[in-house]
Design a protein around this motif. Structure first.
Motif, short mmCIF file in Angstrom:
data_model
loop_
_atom_site.label_atom_id
_atom_site.label_comp_id
_atom_site.label_asym_id
_atom_site.label_seq_id
_atom_site.Cartn_x
_atom_site.Cartn_y
_atom_site.Cartn_z
N TYR A 68 0.85 -1.19 0.00
CA TYR A 68 0.00 0.00 0.00
C TYR A 68 0.89 1.24 0.00
N ILE A 69 0.36 2.33 -0.54
CA ILE A 69 1.06 3.62 -0.50
C ILE A 69 0.33 4.49 0.51
N MET A 70 1.04 4.94 1.51
CA MET A 70 0.44 5.73 2.60
C MET A 70 0.95 7.17 2.56
N VAL A 103 4.53 1.57 1.91
CA VAL A 103 5.55 2.56 1.58
C VAL A 103 4.88 3.93 1.68
N THR A 104 5.62 4.93 2.14
CA THR A 104 5.05 6.26 2.32
C THR A 104 5.43 7.18 1.17
N THR A 105 4.45 7.91 0.64
CA THR A 105 4.75 8.89 -0.39
C THR A 105 5.17 10.21 0.26
N THR A 106 6.20 10.82 -0.30
CA THR A 106 6.63 12.15 0.15
C THR A 106 6.32 13.19 -0.92
N ASP A 145 -2.87 5.27 -1.27
CA ASP A 145 -4.05 4.44 -1.01
C ASP A 145 -4.60 4.71 0.39
N LEU A 146 -3.68 5.00 1.32
CA LEU A 146 -4.03 5.13 2.73
C LEU A 146 -3.54 6.45 3.29
N SER A 147 -4.21 6.92 4.32
CA SER A 147 -3.81 8.16 5.00
C SER A 147 -3.76 7.91 6.51
#
Length: 200
Positions: A68-70, A103-106, A145-147
């Protein structure tokens, strides 16, 4: 005048010699005094509790496979202290990344991208000064995808001749496609000590 300056210098040397020496602390084996304010041990506990619960709940298991991308949303500080909430979120991000599930988006955030270079690098398109084969193409950024959002709350109470300070670290993980919170957690951290101790 010279005698007075010498006396001051001697006093400073004596005071320096009597002070507690600076030393390193191993965070994994720190049995030092507990502060009434939040310290690194509290953030470590809250982050560990949150990540372990997320993983155990299956909330971050992507049914399509992959990660997921958080994105990190707002973490509100409702305490008497000047807390940098990154102390909490960074630990969560690192642990989730190491789990292989998130994984976290910056590249996006409430106040703009965390890493502005993502946008800056794309300003190089059509520049004669750069080899365009190495410039980021359009449509390559990945949407989250996630916050992750939350709040840190502090409550102070008088308990007989002591004070009790309660911290509640509340977190929510929202699925952005539906707007639904797919995971929520709360870690209470309760401290009781001298009413002369400062908790801000």
């Amino acid at each position: 005048m010279l005698i007075r300056a010498f006396a001051v210098l001697i006093s400073l040397v004596v005071l320096a010699g009597c002070s507690t020496p600076t030393r390193y602390i191993d965070p994994a084996a720190d049995d030092g005094p507990v502060a009434m304010t939040m310290d690194y041990r509290d953030f470590e506990k809250a982050a560990t509790d949150a990540v372990e619960d997320m993983l155990a709940s299956g909330a971050v298991n992507n049914p399509d496979g992959g990660r997921y991308i958080m994105v990190v949303s707002r973490i509100t500080n409702d305490t008497m202290q000047r807390i940098d909430t990154d102390q909490l979120t960074k630990k969560i991000r690192v642990a989730l990344l190491r789990s292989g599930k998130v994984v976290t988006t910056t590249a996006v955030g409430l106040n703009g991208p965390e890493d502005a270079m993502t946008e800056k690098a794309r300003e190089l398109r059509d520049s004669d000064e750069f080899d365009q084969s190495g410039v980021q193409r359009k449509g390559t950024l990945q949407a989250p995808d996630l916050s992750l959002s939350g709040k840190i709350i502090q409550r102070n109470h008088k308990v007989e001749k002591e004070q009790q300070v309660e911290y509640y670290i509340q977190l929510s993980l929202t699925e952005l496609s539906s707007g639904l919170a797919i995971w929520e957690g709360e870690t209470p951290i309760i401290k009781r000590g001298s009413d002369k101790s400062v908790s801000w």
